[in-house]
Each structure stands twice: as C-alpha cells, then as structure tokens.
Write an enzyme that holds these catalytic residues in place. Structure first.
Site, PDB file in Angstrom:
ATOM      1  N   PRO A 255       0.640  -1.248  -0.052  1.00  0.00           N
ATOM      2  CA  PRO A 255      -0.028   0.076   0.105  1.00  0.00           C
ATOM      3  C   PRO A 255       0.664   1.341  -0.038  1.00  0.00           C
ATOM      4  O   PRO A 255       0.164   2.694   0.239  1.00  0.00           O
ATOM      5  CB  PRO A 255      -0.635  -0.103   1.417  1.00  0.00           C
ATOM      6  CG  PRO A 255       0.172  -0.936   2.122  1.00  0.00           C
ATOM      7  CD  PRO A 255       1.009  -1.849   1.403  1.00  0.00           C
ATOM      8  N   LYS A 258       6.520   1.566   1.975  1.00  0.00           N
ATOM      9  CA  LYS A 258       8.041   1.853   1.658  1.00  0.00           C
ATOM     10  C   LYS A 258       8.321   2.663   0.753  1.00  0.00           C
ATOM     11  O   LYS A 258       9.554   3.318   0.842  1.00  0.00           O
ATOM     12  CB  LYS A 258       8.331   0.439   1.363  1.00  0.00           C
ATOM     13  CG  LYS A 258       8.301  -0.653   2.459  1.00  0.00           C
ATOM     14  CD  LYS A 258       8.942  -2.095   2.046  1.00  0.00           C
ATOM     15  CE  LYS A 258       8.836  -3.154   3.173  1.00  0.00           C
ATOM     16  NZ  LYS A 258       7.218  -3.434   3.078  1.00  0.00           N
ATOM     17  N   ASP A 275       2.378  -1.864  -9.051  1.00  0.00           N
ATOM     18  CA  ASP A 275       1.834  -2.796  -8.551  1.00  0.00           C
ATOM     19  C   ASP A 275       0.803  -3.601  -9.618  1.00  0.00           C
ATOM     20  O   ASP A 275       0.667  -2.708 -10.440  1.00  0.00           O
ATOM     21  CB  ASP A 275       1.116  -2.414  -7.128  1.00  0.00           C
ATOM     22  CG  ASP A 275       0.613  -3.443  -6.361  1.00  0.00           C
ATOM     23  OD1 ASP A 275       1.438  -3.948  -5.451  1.00  0.00           O
ATOM     24  OD2 ASP A 275      -0.527  -4.234  -6.345  1.00  0.00           O
ATOM     25  N   CYS A 373       7.965 -10.657   4.016  1.00  0.00           N
ATOM     26  CA  CYS A 373       7.338 -10.659   5.242  1.00  0.00           C
ATOM     27  C   CYS A 373       6.989 -12.266   5.728  1.00  0.00           C
ATOM     28  O   CYS A 373       6.239 -12.426   6.203  1.00  0.00           O
ATOM     29  CB  CYS A 373       6.055  -9.892   5.574  1.00  0.00           C
ATOM     30  SG  CYS A 373       4.696 -10.080   4.304  1.00  0.00           S
TER      31      CYS A 373
END
Length: 432
Positions: A255, A258, A275, A373
């Site tokens: 979103p 970063k 994206d 992650c």
C-alpha cells in the site's frame, strides 16, 4: 442493521470457504452494523481466526460427525460461540444465548439445537476436553499442524518464541519522518499528550505505542509527520543505500509504506511505484499525498516488464515480493485458516520469476533489495541462493547488522513478542 454476531458469522463463514480475507470482508460489512458494535465485530472476527486451530479442534471433538462444506455458516457460529466462552469477558449465558439466536435466521432449523448442544457440552466438560489435547503440539501452540511443523523444522531453537509472537495482538508501531522533528522530541510530544510510547531498538525512525489507537488522533499525523509501519519493514530504506536523484523502482509497492519512506529519506529520488492491482494503487496515492511526496505510479506485472517499462535502467530496485506472510500472522490471523503448504510452493515460483525478470532492469553496479514478510526459508534464502547460481553477474552483500539472524544469503528477522514482525532481506549487487 445486522446483529454483531450475525455479521461476525458471515465473515468467518466466508473465510472458512475461501471466499475472502479479513482485510477484504470486514470493510464491506462494518457499515451494516451499529457503530458501537464495530469494535466487537473486529474482536470476534480476528479472535476466531487467531484461535482457529484450537477452536476447530474443539468443534471436531464435540461433533458426532463433521459438518458439510455447505454448512460453513453453522461451523462459523460454533467457532464464534467457543471463542466467546474461552477468550472474552462476555458472560457465558449471553455468549451462548446470543449465538444460538443467530441460528434462527439462517433457515436451517436443525442448527439451533446443534449449536446450543455443542456450546453447552463444552461449557460443562471444558476441563476434560482440554486435557484430551494436552499432548497435541499443534493444538498447544495454536497453529495449523503443517505450519507448526514447518516452523519447528526451520527454526527449532526459536519455534516456541515465534508461535508465541504469532498468537499475540501485534504492537502498534509508527515510522517518523525525522525531517520534520527528531524522534526524542516527538516522544516528548506524545508524552505531553498522555500517550505512552518508546523508541524501537533497530530502526532510528520507529516508535511503538503502549496502546493501539486511531493514528489520526496522533499529533501531526494528518500533516504527514508519521506513518503506521512495523519496525522490520522500516529497515528497507537504509539497506538500499540511496543517493540523491537516483532512479528507483519499488516493485509490488502497495500500500505504499516503503515507497513513502524512500522519498522521506531522499526526496530527490525519481521513484516508479509498481503494483499488479489497480485497486491497491489507490491506497498508494492516498498515502503519498498525505506524506506530501510523489512518485510515478504504474499498474503492471513485475514478471512482464515489457508491458510497462520505458527502457530506462534503475539504480535501485526494491522487490518486496508476494509471499506467505508467515512473519505477520499476528496482524493477519486469517493466515492460519487460509494459507496452505501448496500455496507456499506456488509463491516460491512467483518469487523466482519476479527476481529474474526485474534483475534485467537494474543498472550495472546497481542494487536490488529482495524482501519478504515470510519466515519460510524456501521463500527467502533459498530463492536468493537459486538466483545466484543462475546469474553470475549477481552477488549478495553480507549484511552486518545487530538485528535478525545471518542466513546463507541475507538476514532473517523472526517475529518478537512485543517487538518487530518477521521479515527477510537480501541485498543483491550487479557486477559493473
């Protein structure tokens, strides 16, 4: 208006049958219930997912035969009732009575007696039932058996701590733009406003609050002084070794947390934020606008750069690759319900493709930071090791840091109780 338990049952049922996630389903249903019930709805939905492995084991024990797939609504009500009995302060009579009441509106007359009987049997025999599972490691650790096994195999020394962190509510961490105010002064500002907080140990920009809150209530949030972002994710900016006016690609940017951090660190960067989903890019635009920074925002697939790339090589590439998210289970507890080991294998193939295709867009001497992650080695160091064997012009920097664990390639952060999330970083350098 829906009752809060009817709404929770709808969300949980859709998660059980794979029709959505908490992040996609909750925003759509929140307007359909009374405003003063919305926090309870989120607590019930997140809680049922967080404790799903144990709640599911209890229902299987208590049912004479498994429910059919088409009865996920009844299954959801059983989980919902058990969660209230075990993990909330709601009186038992209200937890059972209100949950049973929802069955009267789902057009399955048999469900009322079933849900009532199962919940009352559990209430009566809780100690005996819990003793039955005392030797079941997956149950005791409150993780799906495959996930418990993978974590224990990959991280035998740290497995108990990882799963304890996964089972807790996540800490509420902020990233401060220190161009506006230094961290010690902002901590004092929070203290003056009666908000308890402490600095993060590894990120010089991080602040963790004692209690979660609506970030819009924090001093200068609207002016872009701070963002909600876990400490582990804040480490990416400095790892990229940025310099003024660099051409940077933030692949898989949504979103936009970063993306915003890169531009806070070095406002002169020429950032392309990419994206694959247009709907997710709206969040990127909103976040960058609040921070007062801008980037070239593109909808495109990182595995097919020919569809969107203008031919200009990048000095830096941040690839925060799609992954199993097993490092942020506490933030997205429906991962315990939705994720499968087969999906991790599929994601590994996508990570290989993204890394290989984006590498060709990097200048000689440039840096690509590979991040996930995830805490699964097959998505992290093994992906990078395989990439290095195929690309002789690539080398992996040794990351000398006081955070995480050194891996054959890169460093792995594991989720910490009351600390940072699980995250992996590898910095790849292209030969000149």
């Amino acid at each position: 208006m829906l009752s809060v338990r009817a709404a929770a049952a709808q969300v949980i049922a859709q998660i059980l049958n794979g029709s959505g996630s908490l992040s996609s389903l909750l925003p759509a249903i929140l307007p359909k219930i009374a405003e003063n019930d919305r926090s309870l709805l989120q607590e019930l939905c997140f809680g049922c997912c967080r404790y799903h492995p144990q709640l599911q084991a209890y229902t299987e024990y208590l049912l004479d035969k498994p429910l059919r797939a088409k009865d996920s609504d009844v299954q959801a009500l059983l989980l919902l009732g058990l969660y209230q009995l075990l993990h909330t302060r709601i009186p038992d009579h209200a937890a059972i009575g209100e949950t049973v009441e929802v069955t009267r509106h789902i057009k399955k007359p048999w469900a009322t007696n079933l849900v009532n009987g199962v919940l009352r049997n559990f209430q009566r025999d809780n100690d005996k039932i819990s003793a039955f599972f005392s030797e079941n490691r997956a149950f005791q650790n409150n993780h799906p058996a495959w996930m418990e096994g993978s974590i224990s195999k990959s991280w035998p020394q740290q497995a108990a701590q990882i799963m304890a962190a996964n089972n807790q509510h996540p800490p509420f961490t902020l990233r401060l733009n220190t161009h506006n105010i230094n961290r010690s002064d902002y901590l004092q500002l929070l203290q003056d406003n009666g908000i308890g907080a402490k600095p993060t140990p590894y990120s010089p920009y991080g602040i963790t609050l004692e209690h979660a809150c609506d970030p819009r209530q924090l001093p200068h949030f609207a002016e872009g002084w701070l963002s909600v972002q876990d400490e582990a994710a804040q480490l990416s900016g400095e790892l990229l070794q940025l310099s003024p006016n660099m051409q940077v690609l933030d692949a898989c940017c949504a979103p936009g947390g970063k993306t915003g951090h890169l531009l806070e660190l070095e406002p002169s960067l020429r950032v392309t934020a990419l994206d694959v989903e247009e709907r997710r890019l709206q969040r990127v635009r909103e976040n960058l606008a609040r921070l007062g920074v801008s980037a070239k925002i593109l909808c495109g697939d990182g595995t097919r750069p020919g569809d969107w790339w203008d031919g200009q090589l990048f000095d830096r590439i941040l690839l925060d690759a799609p992954c199993s998210a097993t490092g942020i289970v506490r933030r997205h507890p429906d991962i315990k319900v939705l994720r499968t080991p087969e999906e991790i294998d599929r994601l590994g193939q996508l990570q290989h493709q993204l890394l290989q295709n984006l590498w060709s867009l990097l200048k000689p001497g440039g840096v690509l930071l590979y991040a996930t992650c995830s805490i699964m080695p097959k998505e992290n160091t093994r992906v990078v090791e395989a990439f290095l064997t195929r690309n002789p012009d690539a080398s992996c920097d040794q990351l000398d840091a006081d955070w995480g664990l050194a891996q054959p390639c890169g460093r792995q952060l594991l989720p910490q109780v009351d600390g940072h999330d699980g995250f992996y970083y590898a910095r790849l350098r292209k030969a000149v």
